[in-house]
Design a protein around this motif. Structure first.
Motif, mmCIF file in Angstrom:
data_model
loop_
_atom_site.group_PDB
_atom_site.id
_atom_site.type_symbol
_atom_site.label_atom_id
_atom_site.label_comp_id
_atom_site.label_asym_id
_atom_site.label_seq_id
_atom_site.Cartn_x
_atom_site.Cartn_y
_atom_site.Cartn_z
ATOM 1 N N PRO A 1 -50.486 -8.593 -61.851
ATOM 2 C CA PRO A 1 -50.900 -7.214 -61.813
ATOM 3 C C PRO A 1 -52.211 -7.031 -61.262
ATOM 4 O O PRO A 1 -52.529 -6.110 -60.462
ATOM 5 C CB PRO A 1 -51.048 -6.890 -63.139
ATOM 6 N N GLY B 1 -51.478 -7.069 -57.604
ATOM 7 C CA GLY B 1 -50.822 -5.540 -57.475
ATOM 8 C C GLY B 1 -51.878 -4.636 -57.083
ATOM 9 O O GLY B 1 -51.633 -3.708 -56.286
ATOM 10 N N ILE B 2 -53.007 -4.546 -57.811
ATOM 11 C CA ILE B 2 -54.001 -3.504 -57.710
ATOM 12 C C ILE B 2 -54.555 -3.689 -56.261
ATOM 13 O O ILE B 2 -54.754 -2.504 -55.622
ATOM 14 C CB ILE B 2 -55.360 -3.838 -58.642
ATOM 15 N N SER C 1 -46.164 0.510 -62.884
ATOM 16 C CA SER C 1 -45.029 -0.675 -62.450
ATOM 17 C C SER C 1 -45.693 -1.868 -63.044
ATOM 18 O O SER C 1 -45.182 -3.163 -62.778
ATOM 19 C CB SER C 1 -44.597 -0.560 -60.991
ATOM 20 N N TYR C 2 -46.931 -1.837 -63.325
ATOM 21 C CA TYR C 2 -47.710 -3.052 -63.400
ATOM 22 C C TYR C 2 -47.261 -3.952 -64.942
ATOM 23 O O TYR C 2 -47.060 -5.134 -64.615
ATOM 24 C CB TYR C 2 -49.270 -2.818 -64.073
ATOM 25 N N ALA C 3 -46.790 -3.114 -65.777
ATOM 26 C CA ALA C 3 -46.146 -4.087 -66.949
ATOM 27 C C ALA C 3 -44.877 -4.619 -66.688
ATOM 28 O O ALA C 3 -44.581 -5.688 -67.034
ATOM 29 C CB ALA C 3 -46.101 -2.986 -68.349
ATOM 30 N N LEU D 1 -44.031 -5.445 -63.610
ATOM 31 C CA LEU D 1 -44.275 -6.537 -62.740
ATOM 32 C C LEU D 1 -44.379 -7.572 -63.557
ATOM 33 O O LEU D 1 -43.741 -8.955 -63.436
ATOM 34 C CB LEU D 1 -45.565 -6.046 -61.806
ATOM 35 N N ALA D 2 -45.157 -7.738 -64.569
ATOM 36 C CA ALA D 2 -45.677 -9.043 -65.409
ATOM 37 C C ALA D 2 -44.618 -9.341 -66.351
ATOM 38 O O ALA D 2 -44.317 -10.433 -66.296
ATOM 39 C CB ALA D 2 -46.836 -8.878 -66.403
ATOM 40 N N VAL E 1 -39.235 -4.014 -60.236
ATOM 41 C CA VAL E 1 -40.546 -3.358 -60.050
ATOM 42 C C VAL E 1 -40.292 -2.197 -59.242
ATOM 43 O O VAL E 1 -40.826 -1.152 -59.444
ATOM 44 C CB VAL E 1 -41.501 -4.408 -59.396
#
Lengths: 247, 247
Positions: free
Chosen positions: B139, B142-143, B151-153, B155-156, B206
């Motif tokens: 994440p 990702g930033i 979509s960060y959670a 992705l992890a 994602v």
């Protein structure tokens, strides 16, 4: 039944039997491929959409069939080798692998050549082309792994394990790639769903497919025979055979 | 308690008072877990290097393609997944290597406990110290790639689930090449084709999160792939290790 399988597993017996089978396989392969290709390339009607370029199907489809069946056959042979320690199965698997990789390449190449007139591009990330490409990499992996070991026994067993792992993965890869493609399918290149083929089109295709299978069996028999002689060259029956040939 | 595959030591073991079989396996698994964790934590660079590699590869893409946030955002899910996959792949070579070199792998093979259970413990430690940190770090990267919010959670989570399958599948390849002196490139050749389904559904999850579609299906399939890998991979890893050690 078991006695027959054990007998078939002995290289000497297989060498004798395959000598009798081989000419028939070659004959069938040559006859079927000749008839099929002349019929398919010269007499079958041209496709109303694709014209004559559709005739690549007579090479493409049999090669693609063979590419997949050879991998499965190779994995089955690997399993027979791992479970029952039948060396013959491993010899056959080792001899099949390059032929399978070659057929995969033929399928990919003919697919690219076919793509030019129909899609207007040599390559697109079509689901079937993509999974064929992955199959090609799987073949290369098995061949490379076999070549990497110094001891033949380890090489055989490692290649067998990898072929079995690969064959479990092939359906997973195939379906995930198809699923991936339906998500990303570009609208411009969609292939119109082809109407069912008329008989005079698919009959030569059937002949070609059968011919390719006979060709595969014939080549595998031939290559396995020479591999038997190579690996068993210190055995008495091989020496006697060589002495007979010499005189 | 010694199984059929522990025959070399079964006679010696017979003289030793064994605990209850099941407890024995649990103790051995716990000991393997603890030993691997301690060893990995003492070689901190081996834990950190894949993470640094991950960050470095992600840095290369904006430099190589374009710093445009809109463009980067559109390819970020795939980039992050491919880079994490490569980082996990590079860390695989050390999974069995040092144990093979100092002989402790042979001791693992000779132990009377079932080998699949013990290798599963090793793979679990590998995932805990490679896959999980990669998933937690993704994440942040990702930033930097201006991955769309929301979509960060996913992705992890998808990386945490998927990297467990990657560790299991990759361990088969690592076990096959552990006896070879230069297996690095061969390992990626064997393993990468098998990684493709995980990549498709991981990156797909994602993408789906970005588009606002449901991600449950993707995550469920990633979980299913993990379940299948858990079912088959430990046995394949154990068989591959035996081939590599005896060869």
């Amino acid at each position: 039944m078991w006695a027959f399988i054990h007998k078939l597993g002995s290289p000497k017996w297989f060498y004798a039997i395959s000598a009798r089978l081989q000419p028939w396989c070659w004959g069938a392969a040559v006859a079927l491929i000749l008839v099929g290709s002349v019929w398919g390339l010269a007499f079958a009607p041209a496709d109303y959409q694709q014209g004559n370029s559709f005739r690549i199907i007579y090479v493409h489809v049999p090669a693609a069939f063979l590419a997949q069946s050879i991998f499965v056959t190779m994995a089955v042979a690997g399993m027979i080798f791992m479970v029952w320690r039948i060396k013959l199965a491993d010899m056959a698997a080792a001899m099949m692998a390059p032929l399978g990789a070659g057929m995969t390449f033929v399928a990919l190449f003919s697919g690219a050549v076919w793509g030019m007139p129909t899609w207007g591009t040599w390559w697109m990330w079509d689901a079937r082309l993509t999974s064929m490409l992955i199959l090609f990499f799987l073949y290369i992996g098995v061949i490379a792994l076999r070549g990497a070991f110094a001891s033949r026994d380890s090489a055989s067993r490692a290649a067998s394990v990898l072929a079995m792992v690969g064959v479990i993965n092939i359906p997973i890869i195939k379906y995930s790639v198809e699923w991936w493609y339906t998500l990303h399918q570009p609208a411009t290149f969609s292939i119109t769903s082809r109407p069912a083929m008329p008989t005079e089109m698919w009959l030569p295709l059937l002949l070609m497919v059968l011919g390719f299978y006979c060709f595969f069996i014939a080549v595998t028999l031939m290559r396995t025979r020479s591999e038997i002689l190579r690996r068993e060259s210190s055995k008495r029956w091989v020496r006697e055979l060589a002495a007979e040939e010499g005189t | 308690m010694p199984g059929p595959d522990a025959s070399p030591v079964s006679e010696q073991q017979a003289g030793v008072a064994c605990r209850e079989p099941r407890e024995g396996t649990a103790v051995a698994v716990r000991a393997t877990l603890k030993r691997d964790l301690v060893l990995m934590l003492r070689r901190r660079s081996e834990v950190l290097n894949p993470l640094v590699f991950f960050a470095l590869v992600i840095t290369l893409f904006p430099i190589g393609i374009s710093p445009d946030p809109a463009l980067l955002a559109s390819i970020a899910p795939g980039l992050l997944w491919v880079a994490a996959l490569l980082a996990a792949l590079l860390s695989l070579d050390s999974l069995f290597r040092s144990d093979f070199e100092d002989g402790s792998l042979e001791q693992l093979l000779l132990s009377p406990q079932p080998l699949p259970a013990l290798v599963l413990a090793k793979v679990a430690v590998h995932w805990l110290l490679t896959g999980l940190p990669l998933a937690l770090m993704a994440p942040v990267l990702g930033i930097m790639l201006s991955l769309p919010a929301g979509s960060y959670a996913v992705l992890a989570l998808s990386l945490a689930l998927g990297s467990a399958s990657l560790s299991l599948i990759g361990a088969i390849g690592a076990a096959l090449i552990v006896g070879l002196s230069r297996g690095g490139v061969l390992l990626s050749l064997l393993v990468l084709p098998l990684y493709i389904p995980v990549l498709i559904f991981g990156a797909g999850a994602v993408q789906a999160a970005i588009l606002g579609a449901g991600v449950a299906a993707h995550l469920a399939i990633l979980g299913a792939l993990l379940a299948v890998a858990l079912m088959f991979a430990p046995w394949a890893i154990a068989a591959s290790l035996r081939i590599s050690i005896n060869g």
